[in-house]
Design a protein around this motif. Structure first.
Motif, PDB file in Angstrom:
ATOM      1  N   GLN A 197     -37.140  64.982 -14.186  1.00 12.85           N
ATOM      2  CA  GLN A 197     -37.087  64.675 -12.757  1.00 12.85           C
ATOM      3  C   GLN A 197     -35.694  64.196 -12.351  1.00 12.85           C
ATOM      4  OE1 GLN A 197     -40.075  61.909 -11.478  1.00 12.85           O
ATOM      5  NE2 GLN A 197     -39.603  62.135  -9.292  1.00 12.85           N
ATOM      6  N   ALA A 198     -35.111  63.314 -13.165  1.00 10.56           N
ATOM      7  CA  ALA A 198     -33.772  62.814 -12.863  1.00 10.56           C
ATOM      8  C   ALA A 198     -32.741  63.937 -12.951  1.00 10.56           C
ATOM      9  CB  ALA A 198     -33.410  61.679 -13.813  1.00 10.56           C
ATOM     10  N   LYS A 199     -32.865  64.796 -13.961  1.00  7.92           N
ATOM     11  CA  LYS A 199     -31.936  65.912 -14.110  1.00  7.92           C
ATOM     12  C   LYS A 199     -32.047  66.875 -12.932  1.00  7.92           C
ATOM     13  CE  LYS A 199     -31.697  67.671 -18.316  1.00  7.92           C
ATOM     14  NZ  LYS A 199     -32.160  68.131 -19.651  1.00  7.92           N
ATOM     15  N   ARG A 200     -33.286  67.116 -12.458  1.00  7.54           N
ATOM     16  CA  ARG A 200     -33.471  67.988 -11.298  1.00  7.54           C
ATOM     17  C   ARG A 200     -32.793  67.402 -10.068  1.00  7.54           C
ATOM     18  NH1 ARG A 200     -33.694  72.781  -8.952  1.00  7.54           N
ATOM     19  NH2 ARG A 200     -35.177  72.888  -7.220  1.00  7.54           N
ATOM     20  N   ALA A 201     -32.912  66.091  -9.880  1.00  9.77           N
ATOM     21  CA  ALA A 201     -32.269  65.441  -8.733  1.00  9.77           C
ATOM     22  C   ALA A 201     -30.743  65.550  -8.820  1.00  9.77           C
ATOM     23  CB  ALA A 201     -32.696  63.973  -8.671  1.00  9.77           C
ATOM     24  N   LEU A 202     -30.206  65.374 -10.016  1.00  2.88           N
ATOM     25  CA  LEU A 202     -28.758  65.486 -10.186  1.00  2.88           C
ATOM     26  C   LEU A 202     -28.279  66.917  -9.974  1.00  2.88           C
ATOM     27  CD1 LEU A 202     -28.189  63.134 -13.265  1.00  2.88           C
ATOM     28  CD2 LEU A 202     -27.666  62.670 -10.862  1.00  2.88           C
ATOM     29  N   GLU A 203     -29.063  67.896 -10.383  1.00  4.49           N
ATOM     30  CA  GLU A 203     -28.690  69.296 -10.156  1.00  4.49           C
ATOM     31  C   GLU A 203     -28.646  69.610  -8.661  1.00  4.49           C
ATOM     32  OE1 GLU A 203     -31.655  71.327 -12.341  1.00  4.49           O
ATOM     33  OE2 GLU A 203     -30.699  71.016 -14.308  1.00  4.49           O
ATOM     34  N   ILE A 204     -29.598  69.088  -7.913  1.00  7.54           N
ATOM     35  CA  ILE A 204     -29.603  69.294  -6.462  1.00  7.54           C
ATOM     36  C   ILE A 204     -28.392  68.610  -5.825  1.00  7.54           C
ATOM     37  CG2 ILE A 204     -30.853  68.786  -4.324  1.00  7.54           C
ATOM     38  CD1 ILE A 204     -33.451  69.059  -5.941  1.00  7.54           C
ATOM     39  N   ALA A 205     -28.083  67.395  -6.292  1.00  7.57           N
ATOM     40  CA  ALA A 205     -26.928  66.669  -5.762  1.00  7.57           C
ATOM     41  C   ALA A 205     -25.627  67.409  -6.068  1.00  7.57           C
ATOM     42  CB  ALA A 205     -26.886  65.260  -6.343  1.00  7.57           C
TER      43      ALA A 205
END
Length: 277
Positions: free
Chosen positions: A202-210
């Motif tokens: 979940q954290a990695k997905r958020a960072l990829e979007i950012a």
């Protein structure tokens, strides 16, 4: 004589603005006056420029010489106005017969023997000239500055006033060879990458979007949950800097005496790390 106008760049910190150097030579007592809110280093330009023109056998004609640095309401700092002053005076005396357009700029100080020398603020001035729409910029040769090449601006390196006169008059100059230096773009070397991190989907997905959208990121959580690990791996997925961003980072790094610039972006954890944009 008619009024001659030559363009250059002034600096407010690292931000640049267009300056027009106006020269009017008229009958009267011999004098050389610089107006337009010049500081002490700019006022001293009259002595440097006078001696430099005398050295190249083109002394200022007898009479009253007035140099106006426009806009008059902006305070002018530094000796980088020497070269445009010298070119404007030579143009006013008909030593230079070629028409000099408004998109041609001159930046640099002059020595008493006519040599054009670099001063503090050269790189910000060159980058400002690009943003201000200059098509050609004459600057002193300095092996300590990075070689900048732009699609829209021709940067002409000159060693002395004679070089500037010859190039303005249509003569080609021999290229000045620069010393081999540490490359300005270094190889990226990340201690942690996203592919090394297991879990935290979940954290990695958020960072990829950012990273894809250029958004800010704020990570919170108890100690040991992986915030710093994710932050250290975050730059490995950031897109490369654009050309303009790379130039800005070169400028910041040179101001902080760093020797190399990475094409990747960095992260800031609230403490002390590499300079980031």
């Amino acid at each position: 004589m008619a009024i001659t106008k030559i363009n250059t760049v002034g600096l407010r910190g690292m931000e640049g603005y267009r300056v027009q150097v106006e020269v009017h030579m008229m009958e009267g007592m011999d004098s050389f006056t610089v107006v337009g809110l010049p500081d002490a280093s700019v006022k001293e330009s009259r002595e440097r420029v006078s001696a430099a023109l005398q050295s190249i056998h083109s002394p200022i004609l007898p009479g009253k010489t007035v140099v106006n640095l426009s806009p008059a309401e902006q305070k002018k700092n530094g000796p980088m106005f020497d070269l445009p002053m010298a070119i404007a005076i030579l143009k006013n005396m008909d030593v230079i017969h070629t028409q000099i357009s408004a998109d041609v700029g001159f930046i640099g100080a002059v020595s008493l023997d006519g040599t054009v020398v670099s001063v503090d603020g050269m790189l910000p001035a060159i980058l400002a000239a690009k943003k201000l729409g200059f098509k050609t910029v004459y600057v002193p040769y300095d092996e300590n500055l990075p070689t900048l090449k732009f699609d829209t601006v021709e940067v002409v390196h000159v060693s002395n006033i004679h070089d500037a006169i010859q190039h303005v008059s249509g003569q080609n100059l021999l290229p000045l060879r620069q010393r081999e230096k540490v490359p300005m773009v270094a190889q990226e070397n990340y201690s942690k990458t996203f592919e090394q991190i297991i879990g935290h989907q979940q954290a990695k997905r958020a960072l990829e979007i950012a990273a894809a959208g250029g958004h800010h990121v704020l990570m919170t959580g108890p100690p040991g949950c992986g915030k710093s690990m994710l932050a250290e791996a975050f730059p490995s997925i950031l897109p490369s800097l654009t050309h303009d961003e790379l130039l800005e980072k070169i400028l910041v790094n040179l101001q902080t005496t760093l020797e190399s610039v990475y094409r990747k972006r960095g992260w800031y954890n609230g403490l002390a790390m590499d300079v980031t944009l």
